[in-house]
Design a protein around this motif. Structure first.
Motif: not given
Ligand code: MN
Ligand code: OXD
Length: 594
Positions: A210, A230, A256, A277
């Motif tokens: 991230k 994302h 997701k 991701d």
């Molecule tokens: Mn994520």
């Protein structure tokens, strides 16, 4: 003369004062040694860092129990330190770089004393990609070192690529004393630096993920003309064998991982998994959009994963590979020495230990596995990973999907009128939080492009960048929006979701191939009911109509809320987006259908 990377590591060692410095070569033997140290020597609180699992169901796997206060990303302690606050924007916590570094210097002084500092050279993207970035993270956590080897391309080859250059992304990580009051995840985009202290949790500690590949990379993308998003990347193969590549941006808890690993419920269709991701999106020489997953592994939520709902995730976890698989904060069945979590196919075994290692039984009010329990697994083990995952420029994208979790309002799927309208729709999406019972209307959180926690600069500038980016694409992908979570009057989900979502992907492919028309509504292009392939699914027609319904009254309330979101960005908001909102309102007050 020392190389810049050596100088930086020495400087960090002088500050953090580890007992030893170990440069990782990324080998299997080294990973085994790190795991052994984690089993035999190191502890987090009262638990060893790693516990070897039986390996029967999940080969070469280990359980990690984190500190009980360190189980998730800590957004309120995450900062973007641009020189001025406006560049960070109201969507980020901000501190001036000088002040932040002074604070971090104090917190980091001697923070690795008694521990080893591991130096992890790694690449985001495969080495032969023109988009690959050289990175080095230091950490005093064996869990982080072993995880980074799964998630990124880690090893001496990355160091060789860096050579004498000072052009590498720096990640300084220490778990320090894991004190939540002294836990900071700080980003310095101008210095290509992430400095994280006090947490060993994946999103806070695996700094290539991230922190770099979204927060810093989104900023680089704006400067250099690309996007870091994302997003899942999938290829959907139809019965003729044609593969259509798509990305999908979905906030956490919106399906997701299931979309990335979807096993088709429609015969003849197959979903290929390229990323779960993060997507890096570049404009190719052909004017099309190309997507690449910079990661090499999956850090996914374990709770709820079962053979019934997520068979491809299970197959990935069950296959044997070059890398170990880690489970974090799941429960443990000490008799079989296997991990267990709520939702897994097996019935609740007797005598479980919960995620903290305490005895647990069916009568316990708290769950056995932490709701954010995770697995860390190599994507190379995924049976649905296609060979084109290794293409240096990635795959060409025909459709981008944006999702949200809304029990009312949003239809199952719609398409935007064009790129600008789609950027508006994506920028306005919000999801209901799910802490309470599923069918209760939760708290709505606006999450533009599912990037609210990850956009490394002012989101108004990010919207601007999306608009400009679309202008540069000779052949832009079409933009679609999905909501699997609409409920009926009784609060039951109308759409079955999971592997049945292939029906929505099929509708998207049919739209892309101009095989079907769509119904023009105030919010965009919604399916004609008969164009959704419902073979083998038994949902009454009136329920399906409900699923696609656009209620103008509720949408007007939504429009007011969207305006509220935009207002916080003041006159930095691109006028085109405000114009799109005005046009939506006009269409809502006009004579569109329903
Ligand atoms: Mn994520
Ligand atoms: C993740 C997240 O861990 O989005 O992927 O929180």
């Amino acid at each position: 003369m020392a190389k810049p990377v050596e100088e930086w590591v020495e400087e960090v060692a002088r500050l953090t004062k580890p007992d030893k410095v170990h440069w990782c070569d990324g080998s299997e033997e080294e990973a085994e040694k790190l795991v052994r140290i984690g089993i035999e020597e190191e502890r987090i609180g009262d638990q060893p860092v790693f516990h070897a699992l039986s390996g029967r169901t999940f080969p070469n796997s280990f359980l990690h129990r984190s500190h009980p206060t360190d189980v998730a990303r800590t957004e309120h302690l995450t900062y973007i330190c641009h020189p001025d606050e406006q560049t960070a924007g109201p969507n980020n916590n901000w501190m001036s770089p000088g002040e932040a570094k002074e604070m971090l210097l104090n917190l980091s002084e001697g923070c690795m004393r008694g521990r080893t500092m591991y130096v992890l050279p790694y690449l985001m993207c495969q080495a032969n990609s023109p988009y690959a970035r050289n990175c080095v993270q230091v950490t005093d956590s064996t869990y982080v070192a072993v995880s980074m080897r799964i998630m990124a391309r880690m090893g001496t080859h990355a160091l060789e690529r860096i050579g004498n250059s000072d052009d590498f992304v720096k990640g300084l990580h220490s778990i320090a004393d894991l004190d939540p009051n002294r836990r900071y995840i700080m980003h310095f985009p101008q210095d290509n630096l992430v400095w994280s202290i006090g947490s060993g949790y994946g999103g806070n500690a695996l700094l290539g993920k991230k922190c770099f590949s979204l927060r810093i990379a989104s900023w680089l993308g704006r400067r250099e003309g690309w996007l870091a998003e994302h997003m899942v990347i999938i290829g959907v193969e139809d019965p003729e064998g044609t593969v259509t590549y798509m990305t999908a941006a979905l906030p956490s808890a919106c399906g997701k991982t299931n979309l990335a690993f979807l096993e088709s419920a429609l015969p003849g269709y197959k979903v290929w998994t390229l990323g779960d991701d993060i997507a890096w999106l570049h404009i190719g020489p052909d004017g099309r959009l190309w997507a690449l997953n910079p990661e090499a592994g999956v850090f996914g939520v374990a709770r709820g994963v079962s053979r019934a709902t997520s068979p491809n995730v299970m197959r990935t976890l069950e296959s044997d590979g070059f890398y170990p698989t880690l489970f974090t904060n799941t429960a443990l069945d000490p008799r079989s020495n296997e991990p267990w979590w709520e939702g897994i196919d097996e019935p609740v075994p007797d005598g479980l230990e919960d995620w903290r290692g305490r005895p647990w039984d069916r009568g316990s009010s708290a769950p056995a596995a932490h709701p954010n329990s995770r697995f860390t697994v190599s994507l190379f083990q995924c049976p649905t990973r296609p060979p084109e995952s290794d293409e240096p420029r990635g795959v060409p994208i025909s459709a981008m999907i944006f999702g949200a979790r809304r029990t009312r309002l949003l239809p199952l799927v719609w398409e935007s009128f064009d790129w600008q309208h789609g950027v508006f729709c994506a920028s306005s999406l919000g999801s209901e939080t799910t802490a309470a019972a599923m069918h209760e209307v939760g708290v709505l959180r606006r999450d533009p492009m599912a990037m609210a926690p990850f956009c490394g600069y002012n989101m108004a500038d990010y919207f601007r960048h999306w608009l400009d980016f679309g202008q540069k694409l000779a052949c832009p992908p079409r933009l679609f929006f999905v909501n699997w979570f609409r409920v009926d009057e009784d609060g039951s989900f109308i759409w079955p979701g999971f592997n049945e979502n292939i029906r929505v992907l099929k509708w998207i492919i049919d739209r892309l191939n101009n095989r079907i028309s769509a119904c023009e509504t105030a919010i965009g292009l919604v399916p004609n009911l008969d164009d959704l392939d419902m073979t083998g699914l038994n949902i009454p027609r009136d329920k399906m109509e409900q699923l696609l319904e656009i209620d103008h009254g509720s949408w007007s309330v939504e429009a007011a809320d969207i305006e509220h979101l935009y207002r916080q960005f003041g006159d930095r908001m691109p006028p085109e987006i405000l114009q799109e909102l005005a046009s939506l309102r006009k269409r809502l007050s006009g004579s569109y259908r329903l």
